[in-house]
Structures are given as structure tokens and as C-alpha cells.
Design a protein around this motif. Structure first.
Motif, PDB file in Angstrom:
ATOM      1  N   THR A   1       1.664  48.556  33.446  1.00  0.00           N
ATOM      2  CA  THR A   1       1.586  49.791  34.223  1.00  0.00           C
ATOM      3  C   THR A   1       0.130  50.008  34.614  1.00  0.00           C
ATOM      4  O   THR A   1      -0.760  49.947  33.768  1.00  0.00           O
ATOM      5  CB  THR A   1       2.076  50.993  33.404  1.00  0.00           C
ATOM      6  OG1 THR A   1       3.469  50.829  33.119  1.00  0.00           O
ATOM      7  CG2 THR A   1       1.871  52.294  34.158  1.00  0.00           C
TER       8      THR A   1
ATOM      9  N   HIS B   1       3.502  40.280  32.218  1.00  0.00           N
ATOM     10  CA  HIS B   1       3.759  41.184  31.094  1.00  0.00           C
ATOM     11  C   HIS B   1       4.209  42.569  31.565  1.00  0.00           C
ATOM     12  O   HIS B   1       4.255  43.500  30.765  1.00  0.00           O
ATOM     13  CB  HIS B   1       2.506  41.294  30.227  1.00  0.00           C
ATOM     14  CG  HIS B   1       2.048  39.974  29.684  1.00  0.00           C
ATOM     15  ND1 HIS B   1       2.621  39.383  28.573  1.00  0.00           N
ATOM     16  CD2 HIS B   1       1.090  39.113  30.125  1.00  0.00           C
ATOM     17  CE1 HIS B   1       2.025  38.217  28.351  1.00  0.00           C
ATOM     18  NE2 HIS B   1       1.091  38.033  29.276  1.00  0.00           N
ATOM     19  N   ARG B   2       4.500  42.700  32.844  1.00  0.00           N
ATOM     20  CA  ARG B   2       5.032  43.917  33.443  1.00  0.00           C
ATOM     21  C   ARG B   2       4.179  45.143  33.083  1.00  0.00           C
ATOM     22  O   ARG B   2       4.670  46.139  32.532  1.00  0.00           O
ATOM     23  CB  ARG B   2       6.488  44.134  33.030  1.00  0.00           C
ATOM     24  CG  ARG B   2       7.394  42.946  33.339  1.00  0.00           C
ATOM     25  CD  ARG B   2       8.841  43.245  33.032  1.00  0.00           C
ATOM     26  NE  ARG B   2       9.377  44.207  34.008  1.00  0.00           N
ATOM     27  CZ  ARG B   2       9.885  43.881  35.196  1.00  0.00           C
ATOM     28  NH1 ARG B   2       9.936  42.600  35.572  1.00  0.00           N
ATOM     29  NH2 ARG B   2      10.362  44.805  36.004  1.00  0.00           N
TER      30      ARG B   2
ATOM     31  N   THR C   1       4.594  48.169  25.860  1.00  0.00           N
ATOM     32  CA  THR C   1       4.090  48.797  27.083  1.00  0.00           C
ATOM     33  C   THR C   1       2.594  48.536  27.227  1.00  0.00           C
ATOM     34  O   THR C   1       1.795  48.975  26.405  1.00  0.00           O
ATOM     35  CB  THR C   1       4.347  50.317  27.062  1.00  0.00           C
ATOM     36  OG1 THR C   1       5.744  50.558  26.919  1.00  0.00           O
ATOM     37  CG2 THR C   1       3.858  50.960  28.347  1.00  0.00           C
TER      38      THR C   1
ATOM     39  N   ALA D   1       0.588  40.240  35.466  1.00  0.00           N
ATOM     40  CA  ALA D   1       1.876  40.667  36.021  1.00  0.00           C
ATOM     41  C   ALA D   1       3.063  40.175  35.208  1.00  0.00           C
ATOM     42  O   ALA D   1       4.098  40.845  35.127  1.00  0.00           O
ATOM     43  CB  ALA D   1       1.999  40.204  37.472  1.00  0.00           C
TER      44      ALA D   1
ATOM     45  N   THR E   1       7.671  44.956  39.457  1.00  0.00           N
ATOM     46  CA  THR E   1       7.235  44.243  38.249  1.00  0.00           C
ATOM     47  C   THR E   1       6.072  44.973  37.595  1.00  0.00           C
ATOM     48  O   THR E   1       5.995  45.101  36.370  1.00  0.00           O
ATOM     49  CB  THR E   1       6.828  42.797  38.587  1.00  0.00           C
ATOM     50  OG1 THR E   1       7.947  42.120  39.166  1.00  0.00           O
ATOM     51  CG2 THR E   1       6.355  42.045  37.362  1.00  0.00           C
ATOM     52  N   VAL E   2       5.154  45.428  38.426  1.00  0.00           N
ATOM     53  CA  VAL E   2       4.027  46.233  37.963  1.00  0.00           C
ATOM     54  C   VAL E   2       4.297  47.682  38.367  1.00  0.00           C
ATOM     55  O   VAL E   2       4.554  47.971  39.537  1.00  0.00           O
ATOM     56  CB  VAL E   2       2.703  45.753  38.576  1.00  0.00           C
ATOM     57  CG1 VAL E   2       1.552  46.683  38.181  1.00  0.00           C
ATOM     58  CG2 VAL E   2       2.398  44.325  38.132  1.00  0.00           C
ATOM     59  N   ARG E   3       4.260  48.561  37.399  1.00  0.00           N
ATOM     60  CA  ARG E   3       4.484  49.980  37.673  1.00  0.00           C
ATOM     61  C   ARG E   3       3.172  50.612  38.121  1.00  0.00           C
ATOM     62  O   ARG E   3       2.164  50.514  37.408  1.00  0.00           O
ATOM     63  CB  ARG E   3       5.012  50.670  36.418  1.00  0.00           C
ATOM     64  CG  ARG E   3       5.428  52.109  36.614  1.00  0.00           C
ATOM     65  CD  ARG E   3       5.872  52.709  35.288  1.00  0.00           C
ATOM     66  NE  ARG E   3       6.307  54.091  35.429  1.00  0.00           N
ATOM     67  CZ  ARG E   3       6.403  54.947  34.431  1.00  0.00           C
ATOM     68  NH1 ARG E   3       6.120  54.551  33.187  1.00  0.00           N
ATOM     69  NH2 ARG E   3       6.803  56.194  34.643  1.00  0.00           N
TER      70      ARG E   3
END
Length: 381
Positions: free
Chosen positions: A70, A67-68, A49, A65, A95-97
């Protein structure tokens, strides 16, 4: 102006929000570039995370982005800029929180990237909130311009998370490296902060003020607001009032206390500010009706629907001095006001807001002034 940021993964076309071709300010700075370069050169693993705190306009999460990550931000404008920048680069929604400072943070953080905010209080609130999710293996890297990183900044990282050191400066930017370690007694979060106003401030004397971290002048009533409170209109006959750029909401609360029949809209681009305004309003048991909205000024307020707008516009965008925000607030207020509706503005005398108001409304009246501040009134004809 060059609107492309060079990263180890290629160039990114980035804009601020709202997008304005006349805006000379970029959507990133040397500290964003320094952080991204460090991650690539040190081949830091971005698995697990990844949380990015304080990303100004989405530059960091757009670059990362893949690496997804937050994103956690206090700014509605930052969220909108981030959405636009991600879409511009073909990043799929989700994709991005995107989280706000009022949302619960992730339960576990493996990489924590912190863009140091202007407010040390906001940084304190964020680090304390994230500390339970950080573990001994978490990579923690902060970034900021040299003028934004002080001894108190480093001490805060050390007190909340663990041993901290800094990098050498590059292009007036600096990195912060923190090694998390278990803290015997996690620090107690002092935010939000609540205090009672003293006597002599009109309708709000002895009222309760609630400030979340990062809200301007969070531990006391600032002198500009105090001056404004002493010269507010009584709001009689105003059915719809807007506290524009509401901060902790004490100005709109004062009008609601003086005129319980009014509907008051509290609006700010800061999630922390709107939460503060609602808490202040509720703490004082105001009998009227109120709405609390995070947004871009008067956007979304129907034209000709407002009787009175109260405004203390900011004249900084992060470290840059600009009147762009004030101008957008004034133009938004004029559109939303009904004929005969009024805009009341408090500002530093040297900013010359009377010139802008005369240009926009065709009139500007000095209601009150002292050596530092002026209260101005403009009427929509």
C-alpha cells in the motif's frame, strides 16, 4: 540519462510525472536503492500488510509490487508516476493499493517503510496516524539522504513509535530502524493547525487559516504570501478565478471575500494543501462558489475559460531547485485564460519570472516589489 534503477530483483525503468525527456532528474535516489538492498540482504519478511509512506515517484512500490504493498502519498504527481511505472512493468491495476494522506490508513501494518519527507510536520502527522495500526512485531525502516535525516527526525520516530537508531551512511543515504513498543499515552496529533490572521492584511484581516501538515509555512503566514495579499487585484468583473498552487487557500479566499460573485477554483498537486484550502474557505463563511481540485496544475481546465489566475509557483522539487514547475504553471495558465485574462505571479526577485512571462505572453508588468519579492502581471492578448 540512465533511467534504470538497479534493485535486488532486477532493473526497473522509472520516470517522473509528467514525463519529460528533457528532465535530468531521476525518479529515485540512493536512499531508495539502500532500502531495497537492505530488505533483500537481511531477508526481511514482507508478508502481511506492507505500507510504503512518502514514496517519491513510485520506485519503492514498483520494486515491491510482488508483495502487494500500500502506498500513502501527499502528491498527485507521485500517484500518476506510480501508475505509469507500475503499468510499464506489467503490474495489474489494484496490485498496489494507492492511498492519499487524506485517506484512512490500513487497520494493521506489518511492514512500514518510510521515505523521510522534507516536512517534519508531515512525517509527524503520518506516524501518529499510522501508530494505532503498528504492533510490536511490525518491521519499521525509514530511508532518506543524509541531509534529510536530522536528530529531530529520529526523535520523532522514537516519540511516536519506539526506540530508534540509524545505519551507517552509504552513497550519502542513511536508513532508520525503529522497534515499535506500546506507548502509555499516544501523542496527540496537532494537525491540522488553525490560526487567525492579524490586522493589516486587507480583506483577510482576522480571517481563519487552516493548515494540514506538510503545507508550506504551516504555522504562520509566510512573508511572500503576505506581500501578495497586499497587492492582489480586486477581482471585480472576474467570473472565473484560479488559485493555482493554492497551498492553504488564503489567496483565493481573499479574492472570494472581495468579489463574492466570482467562482474560485483552488488547485494544487498536494492532497494536504487542497484539504487546507477547503477548510480555510469554509472557516471564513465565504458566500461565493468554489471548487477544490487535486491535480497537475491547469490540466483539465478548459481553454479560454478563466479570467484571472493567481500563482505563487514552487521552485523546488523535493531537494532539487528547478523552474520546470513554474514554466508548466505559466503555460497552463495562458492556455486556460480567455483573451484579456490575467496571470498574477508572486516570486522571489532573483528567479527572474518576468523573463519567462515576456517570452510566453509577450508582456510582463511589475505590480509591486520589495528587496525580496516581486508581484508580476501578464495579460493574454
Amino acid at each position: 540519462m540512465n533511467d534504470r534503477m538497479t534493485t535486488p530483483w532486477g532493473e526497473l525503468a522509472l520516470t517522473r510525472f509528467p514525463e519529460d525527456p528533457r528532465d535530468r532528474l531521476r525518479a529515485w535516489d540512493a536512499s531508495d536503492e539502500y532500502l531495497l538492498r537492505h530488505l533483500a540482504e537481511r531477508d526481511i519478511s514482507l508478508s502481511g500488510t506492507v505500507v510504503v509512506v512518502g514514496d517519491r515517484w513510485g520506485a519503492l512500490v514498483t520494486a515491491l509490487a510482488g508483495h502487494r504493498p500500500t502506498q500513502i502519498t501527499d502528491s498527485y504527481l507521485t500517484q500518476e508516476a506510480t501508475r505509469a511505472n507500475l503499468a510499464r512493468h506489467g503490474v495489474e491495476p489494484g496490485t498496489v493499493r494507492l492511498l492519499t494522506t487524506q485517506d484512512p490508513p490500513p487497520d494493521r501494518v506489518d511492514v512500514l517503510l518510510v521515505r523521510v519527507p522534507k516536512s517534519l510536520a508531515l512525517l509527524e502527522d503520518q506516524l501518529i496516524g499510522l501508530a494505532p495500526a503498528v504492533h510490536e512485531g511490525t518491521v519499521v525502516v525509514g530511508t532518506g539522504m543524509v541531509k534529510e535525516i536530522h536528530t529531530s527526525t529520529l526523535q520523532l520516530f522514537e516519540r511516536v513509535l519506539g526506540p530508534t537508531r540509524t545505519s551507517l551512511a552509504q552513497k550519502k543515504a542513511r536508513l532508520i530502524f525503529c522497534t515499535p513498543e506500546p506507548v502509555p499515552e499516544p501523542p496527540v496529533n496537532p494537525w491540522p493547525y488553525t490560526y487567525t490572521l492579524p490586522d493589516g492584511i486587507g480583506a483577510v484581516s482576522h480571517s481563519t487559516v487552516v493548515n494540514h501538515a506538510g503545507v508550506f509555512c504551516a504555522d504562520r503566514l509566510d512573508i511572500g504570501t503576505r506581500f501578495f495579499l497586499g497587492h492582489l487585484p480586486d477581482g471585480k468583473g472576474a467570473r472565473r478565478v484560479v488559485d493555482l498552487g493554492c497551498g492553504n487557500g488564503i489567496v483565493g479566499t481573499a479574492v472570494a471575500l472581495a468579489n463574492p460573485e466570482a467562482e474560485v477554483l483552488f488547485v494544487d498537486e498536494s492532497f494536504q494543501a487542497v484539504a487546507s484550502a477547503e477548510a480555510t474557505y469554509r472557516a471564513n463563511g465565504v458566500p461565493g462558489h468554489a471548487e477544490f481540485r487535486v491535480g497537475d496544475g491547469m490540466a483539465g481546465v478548459p481553454a479560454g475559460s478563466v479570467d484571472l489566475v493567481l500563482n505563487n509557483p514552487p521552485f523546488h522539487s523535493h531537494q532539487a531547485t528547478t523552474d520546470a514547475t513554474a514554466w508548466r504553471m505559466f503555460t497552463g495558465a495562458k492556455r486556460a485564460l480567455r483573451p484579456g485574462g490575467e496571470l498574477w505571479v508572486i516570486g522571489n526577485r532573483h528567479l527572474g519570472y518576468h523573463v519567462k512571462l515576456r517570452r510566453l505572453f509577450g508582456n510582463s508588468e511589475l505590480v509591486a516589489g520589495d528587496p525580496k519579492f516581486v508581484v508580476l502581471r501578464a495579460v493574454k492578448r
